[in-house]
Design a protein around this motif. Structure first.
Motif, mmCIF file in Angstrom:
data_model
loop_
_atom_site.group_PDB
_atom_site.id
_atom_site.type_symbol
_atom_site.label_atom_id
_atom_site.label_comp_id
_atom_site.label_asym_id
_atom_site.label_seq_id
_atom_site.Cartn_x
_atom_site.Cartn_y
_atom_site.Cartn_z
ATOM 1 N N VAL A 1 11.235 -19.851 2.209
ATOM 2 C CA VAL A 1 12.683 -19.781 2.061
ATOM 3 C C VAL A 1 13.307 -20.418 3.295
ATOM 4 O O VAL A 1 12.936 -20.085 4.423
ATOM 5 C CB VAL A 1 13.148 -18.314 1.975
ATOM 6 C CG1 VAL A 1 14.650 -18.246 1.749
ATOM 7 C CG2 VAL A 1 12.414 -17.585 0.869
ATOM 8 N N ARG A 2 14.222 -21.341 3.092
ATOM 9 C CA ARG A 2 14.896 -21.897 4.258
ATOM 10 C C ARG A 2 16.366 -22.164 3.977
ATOM 11 O O ARG A 2 16.752 -22.470 2.851
ATOM 12 C CB ARG A 2 14.187 -23.153 4.763
ATOM 13 C CG ARG A 2 14.151 -24.291 3.776
ATOM 14 C CD ARG A 2 13.562 -25.509 4.431
ATOM 15 N NE ARG A 2 12.126 -25.411 4.630
ATOM 16 C CZ ARG A 2 11.456 -26.137 5.533
ATOM 17 N NH1 ARG A 2 12.076 -26.983 6.317
ATOM 18 N NH2 ARG A 2 10.150 -26.024 5.636
ATOM 19 N N GLU A 3 17.145 -22.025 5.023
ATOM 20 C CA GLU A 3 18.573 -22.332 4.936
ATOM 21 C C GLU A 3 18.709 -23.794 5.368
ATOM 22 O O GLU A 3 18.370 -24.157 6.485
ATOM 23 C CB GLU A 3 19.345 -21.396 5.881
ATOM 24 C CG GLU A 3 20.817 -21.723 6.052
ATOM 25 C CD GLU A 3 21.574 -21.740 4.730
ATOM 26 O OE1 GLU A 3 21.600 -20.722 4.046
ATOM 27 O OE2 GLU A 3 22.143 -22.798 4.396
ATOM 28 N N THR A 4 19.181 -24.630 4.446
ATOM 29 C CA THR A 4 19.213 -26.070 4.724
ATOM 30 C C THR A 4 20.552 -26.538 5.284
ATOM 31 O O THR A 4 20.716 -27.697 5.604
ATOM 32 C CB THR A 4 18.960 -26.874 3.431
ATOM 33 O OG1 THR A 4 20.033 -26.583 2.516
ATOM 34 C CG2 THR A 4 17.637 -26.505 2.808
ATOM 35 N N GLY A 5 21.512 -25.614 5.352
ATOM 36 C CA GLY A 5 22.855 -26.025 5.737
ATOM 37 C C GLY A 5 23.704 -26.336 4.518
ATOM 38 O O GLY A 5 24.922 -26.369 4.566
ATOM 39 N N LEU A 6 23.017 -26.548 3.377
ATOM 40 C CA LEU A 6 23.715 -26.793 2.108
ATOM 41 C C LEU A 6 23.432 -25.650 1.155
ATOM 42 O O LEU A 6 23.640 -25.741 -0.036
ATOM 43 C CB LEU A 6 23.201 -28.081 1.466
ATOM 44 C CG LEU A 6 23.511 -29.350 2.227
ATOM 45 C CD1 LEU A 6 22.600 -30.465 1.760
ATOM 46 C CD2 LEU A 6 24.960 -29.713 2.035
ATOM 47 N N GLY A 7 22.900 -24.591 1.703
ATOM 48 C CA GLY A 7 22.514 -23.484 0.846
ATOM 49 C C GLY A 7 21.048 -23.198 1.057
ATOM 50 O O GLY A 7 20.317 -23.963 1.675
ATOM 51 N N ARG A 8 20.631 -22.039 0.547
ATOM 52 C CA ARG A 8 19.269 -21.597 0.754
ATOM 53 C C ARG A 8 18.372 -22.144 -0.344
ATOM 54 O O ARG A 8 18.734 -22.122 -1.507
ATOM 55 C CB ARG A 8 19.258 -20.077 0.727
ATOM 56 C CG ARG A 8 18.258 -19.468 1.619
ATOM 57 C CD ARG A 8 18.583 -17.991 1.852
ATOM 58 N NE ARG A 8 18.890 -17.697 3.222
ATOM 59 C CZ ARG A 8 20.019 -17.150 3.638
ATOM 60 N NH1 ARG A 8 20.963 -16.875 2.781
ATOM 61 N NH2 ARG A 8 20.213 -16.898 4.902
ATOM 62 N N VAL A 9 17.238 -22.666 0.072
ATOM 63 C CA VAL A 9 16.306 -23.243 -0.893
ATOM 64 C C VAL A 9 14.998 -22.469 -0.827
ATOM 65 O O VAL A 9 14.545 -22.093 0.252
ATOM 66 C CB VAL A 9 16.071 -24.735 -0.564
ATOM 67 C CG1 VAL A 9 14.928 -25.294 -1.384
ATOM 68 C CG2 VAL A 9 17.335 -25.540 -0.806
ATOM 69 N N ILE A 10 14.415 -22.210 -1.977
ATOM 70 C CA ILE A 10 13.120 -21.540 -2.033
ATOM 71 C C ILE A 10 12.120 -22.515 -2.644
ATOM 72 O O ILE A 10 12.320 -22.981 -3.762
ATOM 73 C CB ILE A 10 13.173 -20.290 -2.933
ATOM 74 C CG1 ILE A 10 14.269 -19.360 -2.449
ATOM 75 C CG2 ILE A 10 11.832 -19.573 -2.943
ATOM 76 C CD1 ILE A 10 14.995 -18.694 -3.573
ATOM 77 N N LEU A 11 11.083 -22.830 -1.887
ATOM 78 C CA LEU A 11 10.008 -23.644 -2.441
ATOM 79 C C LEU A 11 8.945 -22.670 -2.915
ATOM 80 O O LEU A 11 8.460 -21.848 -2.141
ATOM 81 C CB LEU A 11 9.444 -24.578 -1.375
ATOM 82 C CG LEU A 11 10.480 -25.498 -0.720
ATOM 83 C CD1 LEU A 11 9.862 -26.259 0.439
ATOM 84 C CD2 LEU A 11 11.070 -26.461 -1.741
ATOM 85 N N PHE A 12 8.635 -22.739 -4.170
ATOM 86 C CA PHE A 12 7.764 -21.725 -4.769
ATOM 87 C C PHE A 12 6.649 -22.411 -5.546
ATOM 88 O O PHE A 12 6.909 -23.262 -6.392
ATOM 89 C CB PHE A 12 8.603 -20.845 -5.697
ATOM 90 C CG PHE A 12 7.818 -19.760 -6.379
ATOM 91 C CD1 PHE A 12 7.561 -18.567 -5.735
ATOM 92 C CD2 PHE A 12 7.336 -19.943 -7.672
ATOM 93 C CE1 PHE A 12 6.824 -17.566 -6.363
ATOM 94 C CE2 PHE A 12 6.607 -18.946 -8.302
ATOM 95 C CZ PHE A 12 6.356 -17.756 -7.640
ATOM 96 N N GLU A 13 5.417 -22.047 -5.221
ATOM 97 C CA GLU A 13 4.275 -22.599 -5.959
ATOM 98 C C GLU A 13 3.416 -21.453 -6.451
ATOM 99 O O GLU A 13 3.109 -20.539 -5.697
ATOM 100 C CB GLU A 13 3.423 -23.491 -5.051
ATOM 101 C CG GLU A 13 4.094 -24.796 -4.692
ATOM 102 C CD GLU A 13 3.196 -25.669 -3.821
ATOM 103 O OE1 GLU A 13 1.976 -25.688 -4.081
ATOM 104 O OE2 GLU A 13 3.710 -26.282 -2.887
ATOM 105 N N SER A 14 3.014 -21.516 -7.701
ATOM 106 C CA SER A 14 2.149 -20.465 -8.214
ATOM 107 C C SER A 14 0.941 -21.080 -8.887
ATOM 108 O O SER A 14 0.973 -22.249 -9.276
ATOM 109 C CB SER A 14 2.890 -19.581 -9.218
ATOM 110 O OG SER A 14 3.060 -20.277 -10.437
ATOM 111 N N GLY A 15 -0.127 -20.298 -9.006
ATOM 112 C CA GLY A 15 -1.315 -20.755 -9.710
ATOM 113 C C GLY A 15 -1.909 -19.613 -10.503
ATOM 114 O O GLY A 15 -1.765 -18.446 -10.140
ATOM 115 N N ASP A 16 -2.568 -19.963 -11.605
ATOM 116 C CA ASP A 16 -3.339 -19.005 -12.410
ATOM 117 C C ASP A 16 -2.515 -17.874 -13.008
ATOM 118 O O ASP A 16 -3.053 -16.802 -13.293
ATOM 119 C CB ASP A 16 -4.465 -18.370 -11.575
ATOM 120 C CG ASP A 16 -5.494 -19.415 -11.166
ATOM 121 O OD1 ASP A 16 -5.590 -20.419 -11.883
ATOM 122 O OD2 ASP A 16 -6.158 -19.208 -10.135
ATOM 123 N N LEU A 17 -1.232 -18.068 -13.185
ATOM 124 C CA LEU A 17 -0.464 -17.000 -13.836
ATOM 125 C C LEU A 17 -0.789 -17.006 -15.328
ATOM 126 O O LEU A 17 -0.925 -18.059 -15.929
ATOM 127 C CB LEU A 17 1.042 -17.230 -13.642
ATOM 128 C CG LEU A 17 1.610 -16.788 -12.301
ATOM 129 C CD1 LEU A 17 3.071 -17.193 -12.199
ATOM 130 C CD2 LEU A 17 1.462 -15.279 -12.124
#
Lengths: 259, 194
Positions: free
Chosen positions: A163-179
């Protein structure tokens, strides 16, 4: 309205078909010799009929407004960046972007990496362009929260989130496997979880929904206005696609506490 | 059509689209979202069938709105029509995309050609109308809304409704009458001739 008419209170119940059989026949007899009731019946029957067409109450998810604004801002910033880099713009979009759209038959199909749908594709235009200009590692801002999510029961499935605040809003980079692949109509939902959250008394905010690919993998970028300092844990649930914005489904992944 | 009095904010839709076209984002977007976001989400639920896609439709519609705000011409139609037209196109594109890649969607969206058909004008207008009615109901007073919902959602007699609301049957009857009148007024404010 009350003073204008001598309202016959059965009238509305009659229109809504809520009278018992005997009341109904009695009211119908009354109608034959009451001009003002007949007139009022005509006035109100349209509203009564429309009432029956309304869908049940539903609510848009909390936070969707912020995600909409964040997605537009990100698209606008990407456009400015492209303009600054000397890209010609066509119809408010950099020409390069349009070419990509046409090449992919966009809004008609994308590369597997982005073929994840759900809220991820919701920011498709923005993610496309920014993904092009700024790789994930080049996103502005420093991560506020890095978490690994695991299946609480030891089942298959794991994910990482940043999760990071980019200055343009908060962005979540999310990766999942084997769900696990969900039954038709169900979807996965990512949540920010605050202290004291329980099923009965939730303290969590949705970060959006996603559909993994056929191998259970996903790689999505979500937008959220949630402060991870106040909602420090992450959880993924499998939700029925019933329009209810509350968490109702089972938890499938969870970040370790204090991470 | 000007924005109904009950909608959030005071600026009218055309003005907000103008500000969006001029490069302002936050306030016009948020105000337009509060006016239309819920109904577009409802459209997504009805036309696309799941929450993920409904949310995607809202995002996509607002991205398109931001991009095309400068093309809005108040002389050619209302802002409301403009926004719902964008939502309709976005819904068709999403169905088409889903039909082209069936393995990525949890439900069957049929063939590519059927996308347009599934969201044809008549059906779309019906769904928008039903959502406008929902919106009108949601703006009634709690008591009025409750008594109408009890009539419609649960198939109860007035006697049973009276027991549930713990009030005399006579009160249920008069309250239902005034609730229906209030709904008619709300619908008229939206230009719907109930």
């Amino acid at each position: 309205m009350a003073d204008r008419r001598s309202a016959h209170p059965e009238l509305a119940a009659y229109l809504l078909d809520a009278l018992e059989a005997d009341e109904r026949s009695e009211f119908e007899r009354h109608l034959t010799d009451c001009h003002s009731c007949r007139q009022e019946l005509r006035e109100l029957e349209g509203a009564a009929e429309l009432l029956g067409r309304a869908p049940p109450p539903y609510g848009a998810p909390t936070g969707l407004e912020d995600r909409v604004v964040a997605a537009v801002k990100e698209a606008a910033a990407a456009e400015e960046a492209a303009a600054a880099a000397g890209e010609p713009a066509v119809d408010g979009r950099p020409a390069r972007y349009l070419r990509r759209e046409r090449a992919r038959g966009i809004l008609g199909g994308w590369a597997p990496r982005l073929a994840l749908a759900g809220a991820a594709a919701a920011v498709l235009a923005a993610a496309f362009l920014v993904g092009d200009l700024l790789g994930d590692e080049d996103l502005p801002g420093t991560p506020e929260l890095e978490a690994t999510l695991e299946a609480p029961s030891g089942d298959a499935g794991q994910a990482t989130a940043s999760v990071r605040e980019t200055g343009l809003g908060r962005v979540i980079l999310f990766e999942s496997g084997d769900l696990p692949i969900l039954p038709e109509g169900e979807l996965y939902e990512l949540w920010f979880v605050g202290p004291g959250d329980t099923v009965e008394d939730p303290n969590r905010i949705s970060a959006g929904t996603f559909h993994p690919d056929e191998r259970g993998n996903s790689d999505v970028r979500l937008h959220a206005a949630v402060d991870p300092a106040q909602f420090p844990e992450l959880s993924v649930t499998a939700e029925p696609g019933d329009g209810n914005p509350e968490r109702t489904g089972p938890e499938v992944l969870r970040s370790a506490p204090g991470e | 059509m000007s924005a109904p009095a009950a909608t959030p904010g005071t600026a009218d839709d055309s003005e907000l689209l103008g500000r969006l076209a001029a490069g302002e984002q936050d306030e016009p977007l948020r105000t337009l979202y509060r006016r239309y976001g819920g109904r577009i989400y409802g459209l997504g639920l009805q036309l696309l069938g799941d929450r993920g896609m409904a949310e995607e439709l809202v995002q996509e519609t607002f991205l398109r709105l931001w991009r095309s705000a400068r093309r809005f011409d108040a002389g050619r139609g209302s802002a409301r029509t403009f926004i719902f037209t964008l939502a309709r196109r976005a819904a068709i594109d999403m169905r088409r995309r889903a039909a082209a890649r069936p393995q990525e969607r949890p439900r069957d969206f049929g063939s590519d050609e059927s996308a347009e058909l599934a969201v044809d004008d008549a059906r779309f207008d019906q769904v928008v109308l039903s959502l406008d009615v929902r919106d009108a109901i949601d703006l009634l007073s709690e008591k009025h809304r409750e008594v109408l919902e009890l009539h419609y959602r649960r198939d109860l007699t007035q006697q049973q409704i009276a027991e549930r609301l713990e009030c005399p049957v006579g009160t249920v009857k008069t309250r239902t009458y005034y609730a229906l009148r209030a709904l008619k007024l709300e619908l008229e404010e939206r230009g719907i001739d109930g």
